[in-house]
Design a protein around this motif. Structure first.
Motif, PDB file in Angstrom:
ATOM      1  N   PRO A 212      32.611  37.218  37.147  1.00 28.05           N
ATOM      2  CA  PRO A 212      32.936  38.627  37.421  1.00 28.05           C
ATOM      3  C   PRO A 212      34.282  39.076  36.881  1.00 28.05           C
ATOM      4  N   LEU A 213      35.289  38.202  36.846  1.00 27.53           N
ATOM      5  CA  LEU A 213      36.605  38.609  36.354  1.00 27.53           C
ATOM      6  C   LEU A 213      36.558  39.021  34.879  1.00 27.53           C
TER       7      LEU A 213
ATOM      8  N   GLN B 154      34.944  42.444  34.717  1.00 27.49           N
ATOM      9  CA  GLN B 154      35.945  43.439  35.103  1.00 27.49           C
ATOM     10  C   GLN B 154      36.932  43.692  33.964  1.00 27.49           C
TER      11      GLN B 154
ATOM     12  N   LEU C 289      26.763  36.148  44.051  1.00 31.70           N
ATOM     13  CA  LEU C 289      27.456  36.719  42.898  1.00 31.70           C
ATOM     14  C   LEU C 289      27.121  38.190  42.659  1.00 31.70           C
TER      15      LEU C 289
ATOM     16  N   GLU D  84      29.766  40.744  43.686  1.00 30.62           N
ATOM     17  CA  GLU D  84      30.963  40.552  42.875  1.00 30.62           C
ATOM     18  C   GLU D  84      30.818  41.204  41.503  1.00 30.62           C
ATOM     19  N   PHE D  85      29.647  41.073  40.899  1.00 34.63           N
ATOM     20  CA  PHE D  85      29.433  41.705  39.602  1.00 34.63           C
ATOM     21  C   PHE D  85      29.308  43.216  39.733  1.00 34.63           C
TER      22      PHE D  85
ATOM     23  N   LYS E 166      30.951  45.046  41.878  1.00 37.81           N
ATOM     24  CA  LYS E 166      32.342  45.496  41.997  1.00 37.81           C
ATOM     25  C   LYS E 166      33.070  45.418  40.649  1.00 37.81           C
ATOM     26  N   ALA E 167      32.681  44.478  39.807  1.00 36.37           N
ATOM     27  CA  ALA E 167      33.348  44.266  38.525  1.00 36.37           C
ATOM     28  C   ALA E 167      32.919  45.269  37.465  1.00 36.37           C
TER      29      ALA E 167
ATOM     30  N   CYS F 121      23.759  47.510  46.062  1.00 34.03           N
ATOM     31  CA  CYS F 121      25.105  47.437  45.478  1.00 34.03           C
ATOM     32  C   CYS F 121      25.320  48.514  44.416  1.00 34.03           C
TER      33      CYS F 121
END
Length: 237
Positions: free
Chosen positions: A51-52, A55, A77, A80-81, A83-84, A109
């Motif tokens: 995810p980082l 992002q 995950l 997290e993805f 949000k990214a 999401c």
């Protein structure tokens, strides 16, 4: 029936030392989506990005980011993805204990949900979840590595999927994208389109197609893909 076609270059074949620049250039050259391959060295024998990195590339493109999760387990995950900055998240049915629940999680999401089928995975998994699926991705190679050759048996499977999705669209009025990933190149994209695909993932065919010092390399190869797809439209008209 004439279809809209989308190109989704896979960053798996990009220069990771210049990833933001690569994403920006391929977007400017006409990519419709950015395909983001996530591998965990567990579900598939390779390890890529998380995810980082999603992002980090988000500011470099306004195109939808199409995340393909080749991980098991998968559910943790997904938020997290989202949000990214992911727009579409797809997963393999073998990686989820509850496919319907995982599809619902992706949509909850705020993302579109996709289901991915390996070359030997039957399409029967789709039977009871089409109402929660926005995209069906057929792998035309065994997942894990870029640069593999297209598996020809994908073509009849694409036709089978296309017939299923066309029937569903006729009944509901809702379009589901049919994406193909693996070994898609300029010289076979026409056959893949004729079999029913409308979204085409291409990694090495885009990022590795021309001299790295040529600033117009993406424009050129994407134009070649578009020309082949336009030919199919003309011949089918």
């Amino acid at each position: 029936m004439q279809r809209s076609y989308l190109l989704a270059p896979s960053i798996l074949s990009a220069d990771f030392a210049r990833l933001g620049d690569e994403v920006q250039k391929v977007s400017a050259a006409g990519a419709d989506w950015i395909h983001f391959d996530v591998m965990d060295n567990h579900y598939v024998p390779n390890l890529t990005v998380g995810p980082l990195v999603c992002q980090a590339i988000r500011p470099y493109t306004e195109r939808p980011i199409d995340v393909h999760l080749m991980v098991k387990p998968v559910d943790a995950l997904i938020p997290e993805f989202a949000k990214a900055g992911a727009d579409i998240i797809s997963f393999h049915p073998e990686a989820s204990e509850h496919i319907d629940r995982t599809l619902s999680l992706i949509r909850d999401c705020g993302c579109q949900a996709g289901l991915v089928f390996n070359p030997a995975t039957p399409l029967v998994w789709l039977e009871h979840v089409l109402d929660k699926v926005d995209l069906v991705l057929l792998m035309s190679v065994n997942p894990g590595f870029g640069g593999q050759k297209f598996i020809p048996s994908t073509l009849p499977k694409l036709r089978q999927a296309r017939a299923l999705l066309d029937r569903y669209e006729a009944e509901t009025g809702r379009h589901i994208w049919l994406e193909v990933d693996g070994g898609v190149k300029v010289d076979n994209i026409a056959a893949v389109a004729e079999a029913g695909a409308d979204v085409f993932v291409a990694g090495s065919a885009v990022f590795g197609a021309a001299n790295a010092h040529d600033p117009n390399r993406y424009d050129s190869v994407i134009a070649q893909f578009r020309a082949e797809l336009a030919r199919i439209d003309r011949e089918g008209a």
